[in-house]
Design a protein around this motif. Structure first.
Motif, mmCIF file in Angstrom:
data_model
loop_
_atom_site.group_PDB
_atom_site.id
_atom_site.type_symbol
_atom_site.label_atom_id
_atom_site.label_comp_id
_atom_site.label_asym_id
_atom_site.label_seq_id
_atom_site.Cartn_x
_atom_site.Cartn_y
_atom_site.Cartn_z
ATOM 1 N N ALA A 128 0.814 -1.221 0.000
ATOM 2 C CA ALA A 128 0.000 0.000 0.000
ATOM 3 C C ALA A 128 0.847 1.272 0.000
ATOM 4 C CB ALA A 128 -0.938 -0.004 1.199
ATOM 5 N N ASP A 129 1.905 1.311 0.790
ATOM 6 C CA ASP A 129 2.719 2.516 0.906
ATOM 7 C C ASP A 129 3.506 2.748 -0.392
ATOM 8 O OD1 ASP A 129 3.983 4.707 2.479
ATOM 9 O OD2 ASP A 129 5.793 3.493 2.112
ATOM 10 N N PRO A 130 3.346 3.915 -1.007
ATOM 11 C CA PRO A 130 4.021 4.187 -2.287
ATOM 12 C C PRO A 130 5.547 4.059 -2.216
ATOM 13 C CG PRO A 130 2.352 5.853 -1.873
ATOM 14 C CD PRO A 130 2.454 5.026 -0.631
ATOM 15 N N ALA A 131 6.165 4.529 -1.148
ATOM 16 C CA ALA A 131 7.629 4.465 -1.042
ATOM 17 C C ALA A 131 8.100 3.016 -0.925
ATOM 18 C CB ALA A 131 8.111 5.277 0.161
ATOM 19 N N GLN A 132 7.377 2.230 -0.143
ATOM 20 C CA GLN A 132 7.736 0.817 0.008
ATOM 21 C C GLN A 132 7.490 0.053 -1.296
ATOM 22 O OE1 GLN A 132 5.445 -0.613 3.295
ATOM 23 N NE2 GLN A 132 6.577 0.590 4.814
ATOM 24 N N ARG A 133 6.366 0.390 -1.969
ATOM 25 C CA ARG A 133 6.051 -0.272 -3.240
ATOM 26 C C ARG A 133 7.123 0.036 -4.280
ATOM 27 N NH1 ARG A 133 1.147 1.235 -3.577
ATOM 28 N NH2 ARG A 133 1.472 3.070 -4.858
ATOM 29 N N LEU A 134 7.572 1.295 -4.323
ATOM 30 C CA LEU A 134 8.621 1.676 -5.268
ATOM 31 C C LEU A 134 9.921 0.947 -4.961
ATOM 32 C CD1 LEU A 134 9.586 3.363 -7.635
ATOM 33 C CD2 LEU A 134 10.079 5.219 -6.023
ATOM 34 N N ALA A 135 10.276 0.866 -3.692
ATOM 35 C CA ALA A 135 11.494 0.142 -3.311
ATOM 36 C C ALA A 135 11.388 -1.333 -3.706
ATOM 37 C CB ALA A 135 11.741 0.274 -1.809
ATOM 38 N N CYS A 136 10.215 -1.893 -3.491
ATOM 39 C CA CYS A 136 9.980 -3.295 -3.873
ATOM 40 C C CYS A 136 10.114 -3.465 -5.385
ATOM 41 C CB CYS A 136 8.594 -3.726 -3.396
ATOM 42 S SG CYS A 136 8.162 -5.426 -3.848
ATOM 43 N N TYR A 137 9.472 -2.565 -6.157
ATOM 44 C CA TYR A 137 9.555 -2.631 -7.618
ATOM 45 C C TYR A 137 10.997 -2.498 -8.103
ATOM 46 C CZ TYR A 137 4.589 -2.644 -8.902
ATOM 47 O OH TYR A 137 3.289 -2.998 -9.110
ATOM 48 N N ASP A 138 11.742 -1.549 -7.522
ATOM 49 C CA ASP A 138 13.140 -1.365 -7.921
ATOM 50 C C ASP A 138 13.944 -2.637 -7.684
ATOM 51 O OD1 ASP A 138 12.702 1.200 -8.775
ATOM 52 O OD2 ASP A 138 13.520 2.164 -6.968
ATOM 53 N N SER A 139 13.756 -3.235 -6.525
ATOM 54 C CA SER A 139 14.488 -4.457 -6.177
ATOM 55 C C SER A 139 14.087 -5.621 -7.088
ATOM 56 C CB SER A 139 14.220 -4.816 -4.713
ATOM 57 O OG SER A 139 14.796 -6.056 -4.392
ATOM 58 N N ALA A 140 12.785 -5.789 -7.280
ATOM 59 C CA ALA A 140 12.288 -6.898 -8.100
ATOM 60 C C ALA A 140 12.664 -6.712 -9.570
ATOM 61 C CB ALA A 140 10.781 -7.023 -7.943
ATOM 62 N N ALA A 141 12.611 -5.480 -10.066
ATOM 63 C CA ALA A 141 12.986 -5.214 -11.461
ATOM 64 C C ALA A 141 14.462 -5.499 -11.681
ATOM 65 C CB ALA A 141 12.661 -3.775 -11.834
ATOM 66 N N ALA A 142 15.298 -5.140 -10.715
ATOM 67 C CA ALA A 142 16.736 -5.429 -10.819
ATOM 68 C C ALA A 142 16.974 -6.943 -10.831
ATOM 69 C CB ALA A 142 17.491 -4.776 -9.667
ATOM 70 N N ALA A 143 16.245 -7.675 -9.985
ATOM 71 C CA ALA A 143 16.389 -9.137 -9.952
ATOM 72 C C ALA A 143 15.928 -9.762 -11.266
ATOM 73 C CB ALA A 143 15.595 -9.719 -8.781
ATOM 74 N N LEU A 144 14.829 -9.256 -11.829
ATOM 75 C CA LEU A 144 14.335 -9.759 -13.114
ATOM 76 C C LEU A 144 15.331 -9.457 -14.232
ATOM 77 C CD1 LEU A 144 12.096 -11.123 -14.740
ATOM 78 C CD2 LEU A 144 10.975 -8.897 -14.930
ATOM 79 N N ASP A 145 15.902 -8.258 -14.217
ATOM 80 C CA ASP A 145 16.895 -7.879 -15.220
ATOM 81 C C ASP A 145 18.123 -8.795 -15.135
ATOM 82 O OD1 ASP A 145 17.952 -6.167 -17.297
ATOM 83 O OD2 ASP A 145 19.280 -5.327 -15.768
ATOM 84 N N THR A 146 18.586 -9.069 -13.936
ATOM 85 C CA THR A 146 19.737 -9.954 -13.742
ATOM 86 C C THR A 146 19.411 -11.373 -14.221
ATOM 87 O OG1 THR A 146 20.506 -8.653 -11.865
ATOM 88 C CG2 THR A 146 21.323 -10.916 -12.020
ATOM 89 N N ALA A 147 18.229 -11.859 -13.875
ATOM 90 C CA ALA A 147 17.820 -13.204 -14.295
ATOM 91 C C ALA A 147 17.718 -13.298 -15.819
ATOM 92 C CB ALA A 147 16.496 -13.581 -13.650
ATOM 93 N N THR A 148 17.267 -12.224 -16.449
ATOM 94 C CA THR A 148 17.167 -12.202 -17.912
ATOM 95 C C THR A 148 18.563 -12.196 -18.541
ATOM 96 O OG1 THR A 148 15.082 -11.001 -17.750
ATOM 97 C CG2 THR A 148 16.188 -10.968 -19.881
ATOM 98 N N LYS A 149 19.465 -11.391 -17.999
ATOM 99 C CA LYS A 149 20.835 -11.337 -18.521
ATOM 100 C C LYS A 149 21.562 -12.667 -18.343
ATOM 101 C CE LYS A 149 21.473 -6.376 -18.136
ATOM 102 N NZ LYS A 149 22.026 -5.279 -17.357
ATOM 103 N N ASN A 150 21.276 -13.377 -17.242
ATOM 104 C CA ASN A 150 21.898 -14.687 -16.987
ATOM 105 C C ASN A 150 21.162 -15.816 -17.705
ATOM 106 O OD1 ASN A 150 23.743 -13.465 -15.295
ATOM 107 N ND2 ASN A 150 22.580 -13.914 -13.434
#
Length: 175
Positions: free
Chosen positions: A39-61
């Motif tokens: 619900a919290d926008p700041a926490q959601r953004l932090a979560c999205y940033d972390s998850a997007a970075a993990a997805l990007d790494t998984a795609t590159k690997n």
């Protein structure tokens, strides 16, 4: 602000717990989806940033491979005639009329053809499939490069090959 830190840690921990239930290859995407529930926008953004970075790494690997619908259709077309197990994205979706039609017929073009003994033919298609006729019929149109080919799946794993507007006869995929 210090009171929000434990909530952010709990939210991110919940995200990784939800992703842990998913198959290994799907976890980065599942973690990204789980961020929507925060619900919290700041926490959601932090979560999205972390998850997007993990997805990007998984795609590159190449732990995660992203393909579009056209690539899937092209792969299915190239595998037409092989008896393969139902594998993930190649299996299609239940109830999808386009996927069911794709699995039953293939329209292609003759790349090359050569006669075999006893009136049979070996035909290579432009998609790379190599087919041999199983039966002989004098009404079968002799294939030549550039001619249209229609393959139809029959009962019990049989396939019927028709060149141009000629008669369809039994064929099997050999390569």
């Amino acid at each position: 602000m210090k009171a929000l830190l434990p909530l952010a840690v709990l939210a991110l921990a919940g995200t990784s717990l939800a992703a842990a239930d998913a198959p290994p290859a799907a976890r980065p995407y599942t973690a990204l989806q789980a961020c929507r529930a925060i619900a919290d926008p700041a926490q959601r953004l932090a979560c999205y940033d972390s998850a997007a970075a993990a997805l990007d790494t998984a795609t590159k690997n190449q732990d995660v491979v992203i393909v579009d619908r056209q690539e899937v259709k092209k792969a299915r077309k190239g595998l037409f005639g092989f008896n393969l197990p139902r594998i993930g994205f190649l299996a299609g979706r239940e109830g999808n009329v386009d996927d069911q039609a794709d699995e039953q017929t293939l329209d292609d073009t003759v790349a090359s053809a050569r006669p075999l003994p006893y009136g049979k033919w070996r035909i290579t298609l432009t998609t790379g499939g190599v087919w041999e006729t199983v039966e002989v019929d004098s009404r079968f149109t002799d294939p030549r490069p550039g001619m249209a080919v229609n393959l139809t799946k029959g009962a019990m794993g049989n396939y019927f090959l028709k060149v141009a507007k000629g008669r369809a006869i039994s064929a099997r995929r050999i390569g």
